[in-house]
Design a protein around this motif. Sequence first.
Motif, PDB file in Angstrom:
ATOM      1  N   ARG A 305      28.186  40.092  40.287  1.00 10.99           N
ATOM      2  CA  ARG A 305      29.575  39.870  40.701  1.00 10.99           C
ATOM      3  C   ARG A 305      29.653  38.854  41.820  1.00 10.99           C
ATOM      4  O   ARG A 305      30.593  38.060  41.894  1.00 10.99           O
ATOM      5  CB  ARG A 305      30.193  41.193  41.146  1.00 10.99           C
ATOM      6  N   GLY A 306      28.691  38.878  42.708  1.00  8.79           N
ATOM      7  CA  GLY A 306      28.692  37.942  43.819  1.00  8.79           C
ATOM      8  C   GLY A 306      28.537  36.507  43.392  1.00  8.79           C
ATOM      9  O   GLY A 306      28.885  35.586  44.143  1.00  8.79           O
ATOM     10  N   GLY A 307      28.058  36.293  42.149  1.00  8.96           N
ATOM     11  CA  GLY A 307      27.924  34.931  41.645  1.00  8.96           C
ATOM     12  C   GLY A 307      29.240  34.272  41.321  1.00  8.96           C
ATOM     13  O   GLY A 307      29.301  33.059  41.127  1.00  8.96           O
ATOM     14  N   GLY A 308      30.325  35.072  41.213  1.00  9.44           N
ATOM     15  CA  GLY A 308      31.655  34.500  41.031  1.00  9.44           C
ATOM     16  C   GLY A 308      32.205  34.610  39.644  1.00  9.44           C
ATOM     17  O   GLY A 308      33.416  34.626  39.469  1.00  9.44           O
ATOM     18  N   SER A 309      31.362  34.691  38.606  1.00  7.16           N
ATOM     19  CA  SER A 309      31.902  34.654  37.250  1.00  7.16           C
ATOM     20  C   SER A 309      32.450  35.984  36.796  1.00  7.16           C
ATOM     21  O   SER A 309      33.164  36.051  35.817  1.00  7.16           O
ATOM     22  CB  SER A 309      30.820  34.214  36.261  1.00  7.16           C
ATOM     23  N   ALA A 310      32.096  37.061  37.494  1.00  8.59           N
ATOM     24  CA  ALA A 310      32.508  38.375  37.012  1.00  8.59           C
ATOM     25  C   ALA A 310      33.630  38.983  37.801  1.00  8.59           C
ATOM     26  O   ALA A 310      34.138  40.026  37.450  1.00  8.59           O
ATOM     27  CB  ALA A 310      31.309  39.327  37.028  1.00  8.59           C
ATOM     28  N   HIS A 311      34.026  38.348  38.907  1.00  8.34           N
ATOM     29  CA  HIS A 311      35.002  39.053  39.751  1.00  8.34           C
ATOM     30  C   HIS A 311      35.983  38.093  40.408  1.00  8.34           C
ATOM     31  O   HIS A 311      36.386  38.279  41.542  1.00  8.34           O
ATOM     32  CB  HIS A 311      34.249  39.850  40.819  1.00  8.34           C
ATOM     33  N   THR A 312      36.343  37.035  39.705  1.00  7.34           N
ATOM     34  CA  THR A 312      37.255  36.067  40.293  1.00  7.34           C
ATOM     35  C   THR A 312      38.544  35.938  39.525  1.00  7.34           C
ATOM     36  O   THR A 312      39.311  35.021  39.753  1.00  7.34           O
ATOM     37  CB  THR A 312      36.578  34.688  40.369  1.00  7.34           C
ATOM     38  N   HIS A 313      38.798  36.889  38.611  1.00  8.52           N
ATOM     39  CA  HIS A 313      39.973  36.771  37.759  1.00  8.52           C
ATOM     40  C   HIS A 313      40.932  37.920  38.047  1.00  8.52           C
ATOM     41  O   HIS A 313      40.507  39.022  38.344  1.00  8.52           O
ATOM     42  CB  HIS A 313      39.566  36.787  36.287  1.00  8.52           C
ATOM     43  N   PRO A 314      42.206  37.680  37.967  1.00  7.13           N
ATOM     44  CA  PRO A 314      43.170  38.737  38.267  1.00  7.13           C
ATOM     45  C   PRO A 314      43.124  39.851  37.232  1.00  7.13           C
ATOM     46  O   PRO A 314      42.822  39.615  36.080  1.00  7.13           O
ATOM     47  CB  PRO A 314      44.522  38.005  38.208  1.00  7.13           C
ATOM     48  N   HIS A 315      43.414  41.065  37.687  1.00  6.79           N
ATOM     49  CA  HIS A 315      43.530  42.201  36.782  1.00  6.79           C
ATOM     50  C   HIS A 315      44.943  42.206  36.218  1.00  6.79           C
ATOM     51  O   HIS A 315      45.902  41.970  36.922  1.00  6.79           O
ATOM     52  CB  HIS A 315      43.294  43.519  37.531  1.00  6.79           C
ATOM     53  N   SER A 316      45.055  42.481  34.947  1.00  2.00           N
ATOM     54  CA  SER A 316      46.383  42.541  34.349  1.00  2.00           C
ATOM     55  C   SER A 316      46.777  43.983  34.152  1.00  2.00           C
ATOM     56  O   SER A 316      45.928  44.813  33.822  1.00  2.00           O
ATOM     57  CB  SER A 316      46.393  41.833  32.993  1.00  2.00           C
TER      58      SER A 316
END
Length: 319
Positions: A305-316
């Motif tokens: 997650r810290g790499g950015g690809s897994a936790h940078t998108h808004p939750h819908s």
Amino acid sequence: MVGDRDPDAGWTPPGAPPSRSVAQLIADGTLDPDLAATVWLLVEGLVPLVVGAGPRLTGKTTLLHALLDFLPPDIGTREIGGRAEDFSWLPDALALGWPGEDVADLVGRLRGPGESPAPGTSAVRESGIAPPEQTYLLCPELSNHTPFYTWGLRARVLIRALQLGYGLGATIHADSLGEIFDLLMPPPVSLAEDEIRRLGVVLFLRRLPSEARRIVAAHYLRPVERDGEGHLQRRPPVVLATWDPARDEFDHFGWGAAPELAMRVGRSQAEFERELTLRATFLREVVAAGRTSVPAFRAALATYRGGGSAHTHPHSPNA
């Protein structure tokens, strides 16, 4: 801990580590990296998740709690209090069918003076309203088997609450979607089909004669939609994956629904499919490296997650 205390079927309190990690379950063959990656993306987007199985001691709770590690770290959880649940945290509870403060007061009196309040929260405070877009509800089981489980009116209000945008993690004694509808539509739960369709991802788990566990079918329940002319559309559930016992492998079909799954979690189709590939690869690498214990897997997940690809998108919010 509340609910059934059996080490295989017992409920894990919110915030406590699961007894097994997703990586361990992949190594055991309960699911494969591709199915786990799909569930990861959907749970991360707060899509409800239900694990069903017929017999007790199949491992429903073990599987559910492992998959809850895919919740974003900033999402709070709130455990439903079974027969003691009063929904004081739920906005618009009256509109969802909860009778109101008189019943809540009665529940409080039945607990007795000096008893602890209904089990309920981890990151979400017990008092006050739980914001739907920040809360994943946890239900040990949808049944009337113990006072800690949720049934009848409370199950009806809980599932209706999903229309506000809450996520939900729950288990149920059922071997098929038909059984789930047969359990939840008649009294005393009395839900409409359109309400049950909000349950999102439904996984059916089976214990084999060898004592191994397999997810034999994974489904996505499509919520009711409106077409361009405003007409209600009730499309059949999506089969995400099935298990082939002859090969002891999983067949995947969710690619056919990638556009709507992506939309459900606020991503483009291209982004959704790219993330599926990246996350399945990550899970394979973690298992191959032997990082399958709960602490090791959680550390690997945090690094990913810290790499950015897994936790940078808004939750819908849920549809």
